[in-house]
Design a protein around this motif. Structure first.
Motif, PDB file in Angstrom:
ATOM      1  N   MET A  63       0.840  -1.219  -0.052  1.00 17.06           N
ATOM      2  CA  MET A  63      -0.018   0.065   0.178  1.00 17.06           C
ATOM      3  C   MET A  63       0.900   1.206  -0.082  1.00 17.06           C
ATOM      4  SD  MET A  63      -3.093  -0.456   0.031  1.00 17.06           S
ATOM      5  CE  MET A  63      -4.044  -2.133  -0.233  1.00 17.06           C
ATOM      6  N   GLY A  64       1.887   1.221   0.840  1.00 15.15           N
ATOM      7  CA  GLY A  64       2.827   2.428   0.974  1.00 15.15           C
ATOM      8  C   GLY A  64       3.491   2.555  -0.378  1.00 15.15           C
ATOM      9  N   ILE A  65       4.266   1.565  -0.972  1.00 18.98           N
ATOM     10  CA  ILE A  65       4.627   1.543  -2.228  1.00 18.98           C
ATOM     11  C   ILE A  65       3.697   2.080  -3.630  1.00 18.98           C
ATOM     12  CG2 ILE A  65       5.649  -0.069  -4.123  1.00 18.98           C
ATOM     13  CD1 ILE A  65       6.591  -1.835  -1.845  1.00 18.98           C
ATOM     14  N   MET A  66       2.520   1.844  -3.464  1.00 16.68           N
ATOM     15  CA  MET A  66       1.602   2.122  -4.377  1.00 16.68           C
ATOM     16  C   MET A  66       1.078   3.535  -4.170  1.00 16.68           C
ATOM     17  SD  MET A  66      -0.692  -1.158  -4.912  1.00 16.68           S
ATOM     18  CE  MET A  66      -2.068  -0.483  -5.618  1.00 16.68           C
ATOM     19  N   ASP A  67       1.175   4.064  -3.145  1.00 18.85           N
ATOM     20  CA  ASP A  67       0.719   5.389  -2.800  1.00 18.85           C
ATOM     21  C   ASP A  67       1.609   6.460  -3.046  1.00 18.85           C
ATOM     22  OD1 ASP A  67      -0.672   7.509  -1.538  1.00 18.85           O
ATOM     23  OD2 ASP A  67      -0.897   6.809   0.467  1.00 18.85           O
TER      24      ASP A  67
END
Length: 330
Positions: A173-177
């Motif tokens: 999620m952090g990578i995609m945000d």
């Protein structure tokens, strides 16, 4: 050269599939096949050469990277029902596609297990002394699916998978945000591979760190029909359902923890920028919520005109580039 070009052009005209869903399923099938093939094949090498599981984890992580590069721009390279489930919860992926993707991912894992069995047929029978067993010093079933260590209970193994998959999804999620610390474009698969390697090498001692329902149940079904028998479902006090259910719960936990601790707290004044850039908490407006088709697919009866490139899937680990709109406030 001209003959080859002509042949490729004719083959493309004959075989090209225009339906968006079918293209996504083919991409998922191929990418999931690759991650299962590499992981299981490396386990056999560890068995025969008395290696350690770290090499197997490294091979699996690199296979994840390859899978994302193969299918990231077509299907989002989910390769894991837990990831698909998390994207559905975040409204980044339509629910009606979830069972389809899960079936394709499981089928790919089943076929990949068969390919590994054929590839290493002689090695498997040599190592097992001519008997396919699920337990004991010469068991080979764990080449294909995961089994808990003898000291691990069902409850502990379930918690293990909830935590492991939760960490996996939370960090993705952090990578995609795009509002967070951005990963250089094109390197997302490398970062995800390092994440998988980190989780597997640090959390793999209890039960082999499946993290992926399709990656576990597909090969388990193959071993059942290929000669290992019903013990593949009974070993570990009926362990088989844990890698099927716990990762889905872990995916939900990881996704909501990221929202609760990070995504819900961005300044509202950033909303205009986010609409242009896209974010993990934004809805992909290129998908009709009722029928799950791209706008151009509805105009052409479910097909995309020749030369029309599909937009990157918003549920991919590759940063989305399509326009998005914020979620409704609860």
């Amino acid at each position: 050269l001209m003959g080859t070009t002509s042949f490729l052009s004719r083959a493309r005209a004959l075989l090209r599939i225009r339906n968006q869903l079918v293209r996504e399923c083919l991409a998922e099938l191929l990418s999931t096949f690759i991650i299962t093939l590499s992981g299981a094949a490396q386990k056999i090498t560890s068995f025969e050469m008395k290696g350690n599981l770290l090499t197997s984890y490294l091979a699996g992580a690199l296979a994840v990277m390859a899978g994302i590069y193969i299918a990231g721009g077509i299907s989002g390279a989910h390769m894991n029902p837990a990831f698909s489930f998390a994207m559905c919860l975040m409204e980044q992926f339509p629910w009606w596609k979830f069972p389809i993707f899960m079936f394709v991912q499981t089928l790919a894992s089943f076929l990949s297990a068969g390919a590994v069995y054929i590839l290493y047929y002689d090695a498997i029978w040599h190592y097992s002394n001519g008997t396919l067993t699920v337990s004991g010093p010469r068991e080979t079933a764990s080449i294909f699916a995961t089994y808990p260590a003898d000291y691990v209970s069902i409850a502990n193994g379930f918690l293990d998978q909830v935590i492991g998959t939760g960490v996996l999804i939370l960090v993705i999620m952090g990578i995609m945000d795009t509002r967070n610390k951005a990963v250089p474009k094109g390197l997302e698969p490398v970062v995800v591979a390092l994440l998988v390697l980190s989780i597997e090498s640090s959390m793999g001692s209890n039960c082999g760190c499946p993290l992926n329902p399709a990656r576990d149940i597909g090969p388990r079904l193959f071993t059942y029909v290929a000669g290992w028998g019903p013990e593949v479902f009974s070993r570990g006090n009926g362990w088989w359902w844990v890698p099927l259910v716990a990762p889905l719960l872990g995916a939900a936990v990881g996704a909501f923890l990221y929202q609760l601790f990070v995504a819900f707290h961005y300044p509202e004044e950033d909303s205009d920028v986010l609409t242009e850039q896209g974010s993990i908490v934004l809805v992909n407006t290129t998908i009709d919520p009722d029928i799950g088709m791209l706008p151009k697919e509805k105009d052409t009866g479910g097909t995309v005109p020749a030369g029309y490139p599909p937009p990157p899937c918003a549920s991919s680990t590759v940063s989305p580039t399509v326009p998005n709109t914020p979620l409704k406030k609860s």
